[in-house]
Write a protein that holds these residues in place. Sequence first.
Motif, PDB file in Angstrom:
ATOM      1  N   ILE A   1      17.113  50.112  66.661  1.00 50.10           N
ATOM      2  CA  ILE A   1      17.523  50.212  68.072  1.00 50.10           C
ATOM      3  C   ILE A   1      17.621  51.670  68.498  1.00 50.10           C
ATOM      4  N   ALA A   2      18.162  52.509  67.625  1.00 48.56           N
ATOM      5  CA  ALA A   2      18.290  53.927  67.963  1.00 48.56           C
ATOM      6  C   ALA A   2      16.927  54.567  68.176  1.00 48.56           C
ATOM      7  N   VAL A   3      15.935  54.217  67.357  1.00 47.46           N
ATOM      8  CA  VAL A   3      14.591  54.790  67.516  1.00 47.46           C
ATOM      9  C   VAL A   3      13.972  54.325  68.828  1.00 47.46           C
ATOM     10  N   VAL A   4      14.211  53.058  69.202  1.00 46.89           N
ATOM     11  CA  VAL A   4      13.696  52.561  70.481  1.00 46.89           C
ATOM     12  C   VAL A   4      14.325  53.331  71.646  1.00 46.89           C
ATOM     13  N   LEU A   5      15.621  53.587  71.574  1.00 45.44           N
ATOM     14  CA  LEU A   5      16.284  54.349  72.647  1.00 45.44           C
ATOM     15  C   LEU A   5      15.748  55.774  72.722  1.00 45.44           C
ATOM     16  N   VAL A   6      15.438  56.371  71.586  1.00 45.40           N
ATOM     17  CA  VAL A   6      14.830  57.709  71.593  1.00 45.40           C
ATOM     18  C   VAL A   6      13.483  57.672  72.299  1.00 45.40           C
ATOM     19  N   SER A   7      12.702  56.632  72.039  1.00 46.27           N
ATOM     20  CA  SER A   7      11.398  56.524  72.705  1.00 46.27           C
ATOM     21  C   SER A   7      11.568  56.331  74.204  1.00 46.27           C
TER      22      SER A   7
ATOM     23  N   PHE B   1      -2.555  47.899  88.473  1.00 48.41           N
ATOM     24  CA  PHE B   1      -2.936  48.828  87.414  1.00 48.41           C
ATOM     25  C   PHE B   1      -1.718  49.210  86.556  1.00 48.41           C
ATOM     26  N   SER B   2      -0.599  49.425  87.209  1.00 49.20           N
ATOM     27  CA  SER B   2       0.606  49.810  86.472  1.00 49.20           C
ATOM     28  C   SER B   2       1.091  48.670  85.570  1.00 49.20           C
ATOM     29  N   VAL B   3       1.000  47.434  86.091  1.00 50.54           N
ATOM     30  CA  VAL B   3       1.420  46.281  85.278  1.00 50.54           C
ATOM     31  C   VAL B   3       0.537  46.149  84.053  1.00 50.54           C
ATOM     32  N   VAL B   4      -0.780  46.304  84.229  1.00 51.70           N
ATOM     33  CA  VAL B   4      -1.701  46.206  83.086  1.00 51.70           C
ATOM     34  C   VAL B   4      -1.379  47.286  82.060  1.00 51.70           C
ATOM     35  N   MET B   5      -1.113  48.499  82.527  1.00 51.15           N
ATOM     36  CA  MET B   5      -0.786  49.582  81.601  1.00 51.15           C
ATOM     37  C   MET B   5       0.524  49.297  80.857  1.00 51.15           C
ATOM     38  N   ALA B   6       1.521  48.816  81.597  1.00 60.65           N
ATOM     39  CA  ALA B   6       2.813  48.554  80.980  1.00 60.65           C
ATOM     40  C   ALA B   6       2.711  47.423  79.955  1.00 60.65           C
ATOM     41  N   LEU B   7       2.011  46.336  80.337  1.00 61.95           N
ATOM     42  CA  LEU B   7       1.845  45.230  79.399  1.00 61.95           C
ATOM     43  C   LEU B   7       1.025  45.645  78.185  1.00 61.95           C
ATOM     44  N   GLY B   8       0.014  46.460  78.375  1.00 63.43           N
ATOM     45  CA  GLY B   8      -0.815  46.904  77.260  1.00 63.43           C
ATOM     46  C   GLY B   8      -0.058  47.753  76.258  1.00 63.43           C
ATOM     47  N   MET B   9       0.947  48.484  76.729  1.00 64.28           N
ATOM     48  CA  MET B   9       1.694  49.337  75.816  1.00 64.28           C
ATOM     49  C   MET B   9       2.931  48.634  75.243  1.00 64.28           C
ATOM     50  N   THR B  10       3.354  47.525  75.842  1.00 61.97           N
ATOM     51  CA  THR B  10       4.598  46.864  75.409  1.00 61.97           C
ATOM     52  C   THR B  10       4.347  45.532  74.709  1.00 61.97           C
TER      53      THR B  10
ATOM     54  N   ALA C   1      11.020  44.360  67.031  1.00 64.30           N
ATOM     55  CA  ALA C   1      10.683  42.938  67.123  1.00 64.30           C
ATOM     56  C   ALA C   1      10.593  42.288  65.754  1.00 64.30           C
ATOM     57  N   ALA C   2      10.211  43.056  64.725  1.00 70.00           N
ATOM     58  CA  ALA C   2      10.069  42.491  63.380  1.00 70.00           C
ATOM     59  C   ALA C   2      11.376  42.451  62.616  1.00 70.00           C
ATOM     60  N   SER C   3      12.430  43.053  63.162  1.00 71.37           N
ATOM     61  CA  SER C   3      13.698  43.127  62.451  1.00 71.37           C
ATOM     62  C   SER C   3      14.537  41.878  62.724  1.00 71.37           C
ATOM     63  N   GLU C   4      15.727  41.848  62.108  1.00 73.55           N
ATOM     64  CA  GLU C   4      16.654  40.728  62.278  1.00 73.55           C
ATOM     65  C   GLU C   4      17.618  40.950  63.433  1.00 73.55           C
ATOM     66  N   VAL C   5      17.283  41.872  64.306  1.00 76.62           N
ATOM     67  CA  VAL C   5      18.119  42.099  65.490  1.00 76.62           C
ATOM     68  C   VAL C   5      18.113  40.838  66.342  1.00 76.62           C
ATOM     69  N   PRO C   6      19.235  40.463  66.951  1.00 70.21           N
ATOM     70  CA  PRO C   6      19.258  39.256  67.792  1.00 70.21           C
ATOM     71  C   PRO C   6      18.186  39.279  68.867  1.00 70.21           C
TER      72      PRO C   6
ATOM     73  N   ILE D   1      16.392  42.157  71.563  1.00 70.82           N
ATOM     74  CA  ILE D   1      14.961  42.455  71.575  1.00 70.82           C
ATOM     75  C   ILE D   1      14.374  42.218  72.967  1.00 70.82           C
ATOM     76  N   ALA D   2      14.781  41.102  73.595  1.00 68.29           N
ATOM     77  CA  ALA D   2      14.264  40.800  74.937  1.00 68.29           C
ATOM     78  C   ALA D   2      14.704  41.851  75.950  1.00 68.29           C
ATOM     79  N   VAL D   3      15.969  42.279  75.892  1.00 68.65           N
ATOM     80  CA  VAL D   3      16.473  43.273  76.852  1.00 68.65           C
ATOM     81  C   VAL D   3      15.760  44.605  76.684  1.00 68.65           C
ATOM     82  N   LEU D   4      15.665  45.079  75.439  1.00 70.44           N
ATOM     83  CA  LEU D   4      15.032  46.379  75.206  1.00 70.44           C
ATOM     84  C   LEU D   4      13.534  46.329  75.514  1.00 70.44           C
ATOM     85  N   SER D   5      12.890  45.197  75.209  1.00 78.39           N
ATOM     86  CA  SER D   5      11.472  45.070  75.565  1.00 78.39           C
ATOM     87  C   SER D   5      11.290  45.086  77.075  1.00 78.39           C
TER      88      SER D   5
END
Length: 453
Positions: free
Chosen positions: A79-85, A153-162, A106-111, A115-119
């Motif tokens: 979670i900390a690494v995700v917040l840094v990003s 275009f922004s939605v496609v970019m955001a979905l492609g990276m997330t 997403a691959a971890s055992e985090v609830p 995961i949904a909120v941070l994603s």
Amino acid sequence: MTTTGAIADGGVQGAPPGPWWWARRRSMVLDVVLALVSALECVPEGVAFAHEVGLPGVLGGLVGVPAGASLVLRRRWPIAVVLVSFAFVPAEMGFLLGVVALYTLAASEVPRRIIAVLSGVSLLGTLIVAFARFHRDMAQDGYRPGFWLMIAFSVVMALGMTAPPVLLGLYVGARRRLVESLRERADGLERELSLLAERAEERAEWARNEERTRIAREMHDVVAHRVSLMVVHAAALQAVALKDPEKAVKNAALVGDMGRQALTELREMLGVLRTTPSVALAPSSSPGGQGSAASERLAAVASAASARVAASVDGAVGDAGDGPCLDGLTDLVGQSQAAGMVVELSVEGAERAYGPGVEQTAYRVVQEALTNVHKHAPGAKAVVRLAHRDGEVALQVENGPSDVAEGAGPGLPSGGNGLVGMKERVVALGGVFVSGPTDAGGFRVSAVIPAAA
């Protein structure tokens, strides 16, 4: 925030453990390489962002190094690494950092809620930054696209990276959890098989002990009775050898017949001991790994032990059917009468057939009781009573006091196991056994055996 078991997987069995929070050295090397590549990516991006906002480029480069290097901690604090990003998304820094951080989360055992909120936050932040950057670049080129086109275009970019890293991480995490659950289940089955094998070995040992005890009782009854009669006839033969040669010859013939009968019965029982079922355990050649091979071996051990138990039980049942029966009581009493004992046989009730175990047990009780009369009360009169009742068969052997002076009898040895063996036989069939002296100075043995035993 600590990492989960899915990310810090134990890895292949036998692999050397890694330092700190890494389960394997290979995982540590991978994280270090990713952190180094991410840092090399963030340095020029940080320099470019610093120039855009009017800051020294060196400052942007210095900020990019720890930002990219934070991937070293992705397994420990995802979670900390995700917040840094997230913090460097407005500066358009750390593409690799964001992708790997979302995958690890997403691959971890985090609830799943976290995961949904941070994603969602990552998707929204990337969408806003992509929209602002697209709008700025188009304005600099003098091109004015429509609002909805910029949104698309922004939605496609955001979905492609997330979406790809999140979906891939969810799949890998679910697969790791499935493998772990299967591994735990296999370990549980192996433990159960091990326990089953131990119990089967215990049952096999119990069956062997029961078979030894049964054979010991049979041998005691056969040897004690036959040899006791042989000793009695031999003593009579010695007494009348010179006075009555004809009677001596008759007694000698009886001794020979009894000896041959004893040898025949002993051969039958010893034949069971010579028959040993062999169970081969074939080595496992399955490529499924050590756990599968161990499970197969344990299953083979359990099957072999169960087969030995079944063989012992089948042997006991089969031998019971080959033993003596109640029809032989007349001959049994006749043998004692021929040895000089006064014996009366009384039968009450309608004769009927019983199970092999019931008839053999009843016969052995009478046989051992008469043997005890020969041993301990020579010259005493004995009465054998057999009663056929509804649902049971009753036996009683009673003798009076001996009319021979103590020490003047044949001197037969006694091991003290006769009454114990009779009681074990009767109780094993659910019956009742009672023995003890009578008021007249004799001895009485009584047994009641259920007919359905």
